[in-house]
Each structure stands twice: as structure tokens, then as C-alpha cells.
Design a protein around this motif. Structure first.
Motif, PDB file in Angstrom:
ATOM      1  N   ILE A  33       0.839  -1.201   0.000  1.00 40.62           N
ATOM      2  CA  ILE A  33       0.000   0.000   0.000  1.00 40.62           C
ATOM      3  C   ILE A  33       0.874   1.252   0.000  1.00 40.62           C
ATOM      4  N   PHE A  34       1.917   1.255   0.834  1.00 40.71           N
ATOM      5  CA  PHE A  34       2.823   2.398   0.865  1.00 40.71           C
ATOM      6  C   PHE A  34       3.465   2.630  -0.493  1.00 40.71           C
ATOM      7  N   LEU A  35       3.987   1.561  -1.094  1.00 38.39           N
ATOM      8  CA  LEU A  35       4.649   1.681  -2.386  1.00 38.39           C
ATOM      9  C   LEU A  35       3.682   2.184  -3.447  1.00 38.39           C
ATOM     10  N   TRP A  36       2.461   1.656  -3.442  1.00 45.06           N
ATOM     11  CA  TRP A  36       1.473   2.051  -4.436  1.00 45.06           C
ATOM     12  C   TRP A  36       1.084   3.520  -4.273  1.00 45.06           C
ATOM     13  N   LYS A  37       0.695   3.909  -3.044  1.00 38.81           N
ATOM     14  CA  LYS A  37       0.190   5.266  -2.824  1.00 38.81           C
ATOM     15  C   LYS A  37       1.281   6.324  -2.913  1.00 38.81           C
ATOM     16  N   ASN A  38       2.469   6.033  -2.418  1.00 46.66           N
ATOM     17  CA  ASN A  38       3.488   7.054  -2.303  1.00 46.66           C
ATOM     18  C   ASN A  38       4.528   7.050  -3.416  1.00 46.66           C
ATOM     19  N   ILE A  39       4.658   5.963  -4.151  1.00 43.18           N
ATOM     20  CA  ILE A  39       5.679   5.901  -5.184  1.00 43.18           C
ATOM     21  C   ILE A  39       5.039   5.779  -6.567  1.00 43.18           C
ATOM     22  N   VAL A  40       4.317   4.680  -6.818  1.00 42.92           N
ATOM     23  CA  VAL A  40       3.820   4.390  -8.169  1.00 42.92           C
ATOM     24  C   VAL A  40       2.794   5.412  -8.632  1.00 42.92           C
ATOM     25  N   THR A  41       1.831   5.787  -7.755  1.00 45.51           N
ATOM     26  CA  THR A  41       0.803   6.734  -8.192  1.00 45.51           C
ATOM     27  C   THR A  41       1.358   8.138  -8.388  1.00 45.51           C
ATOM     28  N   ARG A  42       2.444   8.477  -7.706  1.00 50.18           N
ATOM     29  CA  ARG A  42       3.023   9.814  -7.859  1.00 50.18           C
ATOM     30  C   ARG A  42       4.040   9.897  -8.986  1.00 50.18           C
TER      31      ARG A  42
ATOM     32  N   GLN B  35       9.186  -7.848   2.570  1.00 52.91           N
ATOM     33  CA  GLN B  35       7.982  -7.037   2.439  1.00 52.91           C
ATOM     34  C   GLN B  35       7.496  -6.912   0.998  1.00 52.91           C
ATOM     35  N   PHE B  36       8.392  -7.060   0.009  1.00 56.69           N
ATOM     36  CA  PHE B  36       7.973  -6.949  -1.384  1.00 56.69           C
ATOM     37  C   PHE B  36       7.682  -8.315  -2.001  1.00 56.69           C
ATOM     38  N   ASP B  37       7.825  -9.375  -1.247  1.00 60.12           N
ATOM     39  CA  ASP B  37       7.648 -10.713  -1.779  1.00 60.12           C
ATOM     40  C   ASP B  37       6.225 -11.179  -1.509  1.00 60.12           C
ATOM     41  N   SER B  38       5.281 -10.698  -2.304  1.00 55.26           N
ATOM     42  CA  SER B  38       3.895 -11.105  -2.130  1.00 55.26           C
ATOM     43  C   SER B  38       3.225 -11.188  -3.489  1.00 55.26           C
ATOM     44  N   LYS B  39       2.179 -11.991  -3.546  1.00 57.73           N
ATOM     45  CA  LYS B  39       1.456 -12.155  -4.805  1.00 57.73           C
ATOM     46  C   LYS B  39       0.747 -10.865  -5.200  1.00 57.73           C
TER      47      LYS B  39
END
Length: 168
Positions: free
Chosen positions: A5-14, A28-32
């Protein structure tokens, strides 16, 4: 789940899909769910190859048994040529994933057009905020009654005592 959620909201969407991830190699990044958005792991997007953990080197597999240093250099040069294509594919996968998320969200959204007589709240903007309150001040003011529609997303308002608010 929190890292995704942090990566999506704060990095990818911006900023879009990052060119490089720097991690402390924790899981933490090893998930489906993380892989679903781009179709790739962050490591493979960064380095152009999948990881080989030390346990895999102990057991004979095609990936580890066919490894030679000279062959590896040649394969790395080829994969560097293909890394831009892999990133483009990840961007396409991400756009498709975002489209599917939007479709799922839009199914549950029910539009409710505002009409004269409806009660609404108005967002308190910069100059109307009292600086003494700081961040604990109210974000909305009202209620106000809509008197007429001024345009798309704009309405003329009055308070409950029928005093007209000057600007829509």
C-alpha cells in the motif's frame, strides 16, 4: 500488505513505475499482490533476472546446473537489451491492472447529482482557515443549502438562515 500500500500510494501513483528499487532484502515486497500489479518482481525489474537463493544452489536444477561464467556474461548482455521491453510490458500490465481496479471500484459507485434544496458542506480552503487552529481546525464548514446550479460541479449556496454565500 502495508509495504504494498505504501509503495502504491506514495511511489507508483506519484512517479510511475520506478527504475530501481533499493531494499534491505527483507520479504515485504515478496507477495502475490505486489507481483499482480506489474507481473514482475521488483528484483527482476531492476536487475533483469530472477533471484537465486543460496538453498537453490545446493540442489541441482536446470537454472543452477547450466551456469557457466562466460555463458552468464553473454546472457546478461542479451537480457540488458531486453530490459526496456520488460519494463514496457510491466507498464502495460500495470495499466491493465489499474483499469481493472477502476472497473471494480466504479461498479460500487452510485452517482448522486446535487439538486437545489440539497444540504451540503463546503471545503475550508487556505485563506479561510484560521492559522491559530493549525491542522486541528475543521476541514469542512456548513451546512449550506443549494439554491441553484452554477455549472459542472459548482453551485450557488445559502446558509440555513437564507444568507447568500458570495461565490459558488
Amino acid at each position: 500488505m502495508d509495504a504494498k500500500i505504501f509503495l502504491w500510494k506514495n511511489i507508483v501513483t506519484r512517479f510511475g513505475i520506478p527504475h530501481t528499487f533499493i531494499s534491505d532484502n527483507s520479504l515485504q515486497f515478496d507477495s502475490k499482490a505486489f507481483r499482480r500489479s506489474t507481473g514482475e518482481t521488483p528484483f527482476s525489474m531492476t536487475y533483469g533476472a530472477e533471484t537465486v537463493i543460496p538453498v537453490e544452489t545446493k540442489f541441482p536444477k536446470l537454472k543452477t546446473s547450466s551456469f557457466t561464467s562466460s555463458n552468464n556474461d553473454r546472457l546478461l548482455e542479451k537480457s540488458l537489451d531486453l530490459i526496456e521491453e520488460q519494463r514496457e510490458n510491466a507498464m502495460i500490465q500495470l495499466a491493465y491492472y489499474q483499469h481493472k481496479l477502476k472497473q471494480g471500484y466504479d461498479l460500487n459507485v452510485k452517482l448522486r447529482p446535487l439538486t437545489p434544496g440539497d444540504l451540503v458542506l463546503r471545503k475550508v480552503l487556505g485563506t479561510a482557515k484560521n492559522p491559530a487552529w493549525g491542522k486541528l481546525g475543521p476541514n469542512w464548514e456548513g451546512p449550506y443549502r443549494i439554491t441553484s446550479i452554477a455549472g459542472i460541479g459548482a453551485s450557488y449556496l445559502e446558509d440555513l438562515d437564507e444568507n447568500v454565500i458570495p461565490r459558488p
